[in-house]
Design a protein around this motif. Structure first.
Motif, PDB file in Angstrom:
ATOM      1  N   GLU A  97     -25.386  31.606  15.505  1.00 57.09           N
ATOM      2  CA  GLU A  97     -25.382  32.904  14.684  1.00 57.09           C
ATOM      3  C   GLU A  97     -26.892  32.820  14.119  1.00 57.09           C
ATOM      4  O   GLU A  97     -27.714  33.856  14.129  1.00 57.09           O
ATOM      5  CB  GLU A  97     -24.294  33.161  13.578  1.00 57.09           C
ATOM      6  N   LYS A  98     -27.049  31.788  13.510  1.00 60.34           N
ATOM      7  CA  LYS A  98     -28.433  31.768  12.800  1.00 60.34           C
ATOM      8  C   LYS A  98     -29.680  31.895  13.813  1.00 60.34           C
ATOM      9  O   LYS A  98     -30.857  32.646  13.679  1.00 60.34           O
ATOM     10  CB  LYS A  98     -28.744  30.471  12.255  1.00 60.34           C
ATOM     11  N   LEU A  99     -29.590  31.290  15.079  1.00 62.22           N
ATOM     12  CA  LEU A  99     -30.601  31.523  16.076  1.00 62.22           C
ATOM     13  C   LEU A  99     -30.568  32.849  16.630  1.00 62.22           C
ATOM     14  O   LEU A  99     -31.559  33.633  16.634  1.00 62.22           O
ATOM     15  CB  LEU A  99     -30.032  30.573  17.325  1.00 62.22           C
ATOM     16  N   GLU A 100     -29.530  33.515  16.547  1.00 66.21           N
ATOM     17  CA  GLU A 100     -29.530  35.048  17.104  1.00 66.21           C
ATOM     18  C   GLU A 100     -30.269  35.580  15.749  1.00 66.21           C
ATOM     19  O   GLU A 100     -31.050  36.932  16.257  1.00 66.21           O
ATOM     20  CB  GLU A 100     -28.419  35.570  17.341  1.00 66.21           C
ATOM     21  N   ARG A 101     -30.032  35.444  14.458  1.00 65.51           N
ATOM     22  CA  ARG A 101     -30.615  36.393  13.521  1.00 65.51           C
ATOM     23  C   ARG A 101     -32.144  36.123  13.629  1.00 65.51           C
ATOM     24  O   ARG A 101     -32.982  37.006  13.416  1.00 65.51           O
ATOM     25  CB  ARG A 101     -29.936  35.743  12.345  1.00 65.51           C
ATOM     26  N   ALA A 102     -32.609  34.683  13.724  1.00 66.33           N
ATOM     27  CA  ALA A 102     -33.920  34.595  13.910  1.00 66.33           C
ATOM     28  C   ALA A 102     -34.526  35.159  15.015  1.00 66.33           C
ATOM     29  O   ALA A 102     -35.727  35.819  14.787  1.00 66.33           O
ATOM     30  CB  ALA A 102     -33.971  32.861  14.153  1.00 66.33           C
ATOM     31  N   LEU A 103     -33.942  35.219  16.153  1.00 69.02           N
ATOM     32  CA  LEU A 103     -34.520  35.796  17.394  1.00 69.02           C
ATOM     33  C   LEU A 103     -34.868  37.343  16.945  1.00 69.02           C
ATOM     34  O   LEU A 103     -35.522  38.179  17.479  1.00 69.02           O
ATOM     35  CB  LEU A 103     -33.702  35.749  18.496  1.00 69.02           C
ATOM     36  N   ALA A 104     -33.620  37.922  16.298  1.00 72.17           N
ATOM     37  CA  ALA A 104     -33.771  39.354  15.963  1.00 72.17           C
ATOM     38  C   ALA A 104     -34.880  39.753  15.126  1.00 72.17           C
ATOM     39  O   ALA A 104     -35.586  40.554  15.272  1.00 72.17           O
ATOM     40  CB  ALA A 104     -32.507  39.784  15.340  1.00 72.17           C
ATOM     41  N   TRP A 105     -35.109  38.795  14.172  1.00 76.50           N
ATOM     42  CA  TRP A 105     -36.095  39.118  13.137  1.00 76.50           C
ATOM     43  C   TRP A 105     -37.480  38.786  13.724  1.00 76.50           C
ATOM     44  O   TRP A 105     -38.583  39.820  13.949  1.00 76.50           O
ATOM     45  CB  TRP A 105     -36.041  38.045  12.176  1.00 76.50           C
ATOM     46  N   VAL A 106     -37.615  37.970  14.886  1.00 74.41           N
ATOM     47  CA  VAL A 106     -38.754  37.665  15.515  1.00 74.41           C
ATOM     48  C   VAL A 106     -39.262  39.000  16.433  1.00 74.41           C
ATOM     49  O   VAL A 106     -40.189  39.391  16.492  1.00 74.41           O
ATOM     50  CB  VAL A 106     -38.774  36.390  16.502  1.00 74.41           C
ATOM     51  N   LEU A 107     -38.048  39.341  17.108  1.00 79.41           N
ATOM     52  CA  LEU A 107     -38.477  40.647  18.083  1.00 79.41           C
ATOM     53  C   LEU A 107     -38.699  41.837  17.194  1.00 79.41           C
ATOM     54  O   LEU A 107     -39.824  42.628  17.526  1.00 79.41           O
ATOM     55  CB  LEU A 107     -36.959  40.950  18.534  1.00 79.41           C
ATOM     56  N   VAL A 108     -38.016  42.075  16.109  1.00 79.59           N
ATOM     57  CA  VAL A 108     -38.557  43.211  15.047  1.00 79.59           C
ATOM     58  C   VAL A 108     -40.250  42.996  14.849  1.00 79.59           C
ATOM     59  O   VAL A 108     -40.980  43.871  14.615  1.00 79.59           O
ATOM     60  CB  VAL A 108     -37.851  42.985  13.853  1.00 79.59           C
ATOM     61  N   ALA A 109     -40.593  41.794  14.395  1.00 80.92           N
ATOM     62  CA  ALA A 109     -41.858  41.469  13.760  1.00 80.92           C
ATOM     63  C   ALA A 109     -42.955  41.530  15.105  1.00 80.92           C
ATOM     64  O   ALA A 109     -43.877  42.285  14.791  1.00 80.92           O
ATOM     65  CB  ALA A 109     -41.868  39.704  13.447  1.00 80.92           C
ATOM     66  N   VAL A 110     -42.342  41.183  16.295  1.00 81.92           N
ATOM     67  CA  VAL A 110     -43.369  41.494  17.488  1.00 81.92           C
ATOM     68  C   VAL A 110     -43.284  43.054  17.862  1.00 81.92           C
ATOM     69  O   VAL A 110     -44.594  43.464  17.891  1.00 81.92           O
ATOM     70  CB  VAL A 110     -42.823  40.889  18.654  1.00 81.92           C
ATOM     71  N   LEU A 111     -42.237  43.621  17.573  1.00 76.48           N
ATOM     72  CA  LEU A 111     -42.569  45.189  18.131  1.00 76.48           C
ATOM     73  C   LEU A 111     -43.391  45.829  16.729  1.00 76.48           C
ATOM     74  O   LEU A 111     -44.251  46.768  17.095  1.00 76.48           O
ATOM     75  CB  LEU A 111     -41.100  45.782  17.736  1.00 76.48           C
ATOM     76  N   ALA A 112     -42.968  45.442  15.443  1.00 74.61           N
ATOM     77  CA  ALA A 112     -43.884  46.140  14.463  1.00 74.61           C
ATOM     78  C   ALA A 112     -45.516  45.708  14.684  1.00 74.61           C
ATOM     79  O   ALA A 112     -46.231  46.541  14.440  1.00 74.61           O
ATOM     80  CB  ALA A 112     -43.441  45.629  13.159  1.00 74.61           C
ATOM     81  N   ALA A 113     -45.577  44.688  14.936  1.00 74.11           N
ATOM     82  CA  ALA A 113     -47.024  44.072  15.199  1.00 74.11           C
ATOM     83  C   ALA A 113     -47.746  44.883  16.483  1.00 74.11           C
ATOM     84  O   ALA A 113     -48.952  45.388  16.362  1.00 74.11           O
ATOM     85  CB  ALA A 113     -47.286  42.426  15.501  1.00 74.11           C
ATOM     86  N   ALA A 114     -47.000  45.191  17.256  1.00 76.69           N
ATOM     87  CA  ALA A 114     -47.435  45.880  18.625  1.00 76.69           C
ATOM     88  C   ALA A 114     -47.788  47.315  18.084  1.00 76.69           C
ATOM     89  O   ALA A 114     -48.690  47.770  18.684  1.00 76.69           O
ATOM     90  CB  ALA A 114     -46.460  45.600  19.771  1.00 76.69           C
ATOM     91  N   ILE A 115     -46.615  48.023  17.429  1.00 72.74           N
ATOM     92  CA  ILE A 115     -46.924  49.338  17.047  1.00 72.74           C
ATOM     93  C   ILE A 115     -48.276  49.379  16.154  1.00 72.74           C
ATOM     94  O   ILE A 115     -49.225  50.292  16.488  1.00 72.74           O
ATOM     95  CB  ILE A 115     -45.637  49.793  16.251  1.00 72.74           C
TER      96      ILE A 115
END
Length: 87
Positions: free
Chosen positions: A23-41
């Motif tokens: 669960e912690k790994l899934e949460r961390a991956l979700a935050w990383v995905l959100v950060a990458v998408l925000a940076a790309a935008i």
């Protein structure tokens, strides 16, 4: 509690560390995905603005001169000066 519930609880307790880690790994991956998408935008918006402001069509590449005919103003000022001298 029924025996099935007790067995389910014991099984969940035995694998609790693994499930918590997952669960912690899934949460961390979700935050990383959100950060990458925000940076790309943000980067995409930045390049779009940069491209629009520095395009060759909008840039003034050469020096331009403007000529203004001030004969009418000069004549008016000369007429004012000559009227003041006559009075």
């Amino acid at each position: 509690m029924s025996q099935a519930k007790v067995d389910q609880y014991k099984k969940a307790k035995a694998h609790r560390k693994q499930s918590m880690r997952r669960e912690k790994l899934e949460r961390a991956l979700a935050w990383v995905l959100v950060a990458v998408l925000a940076a790309a935008i943000c980067i995409w918006i930045g390049f779009s603005i940069y491209g629009k402001t520095n395009s060759s069509a909008n840039a003034d590449t050469g020096n331009s001169t403007v000529s203004v005919n001030t004969d009418a103003v000069d004549n008016y000022l000369n007429d004012l000066g000559s009227e003041a001298a006559e009075e």
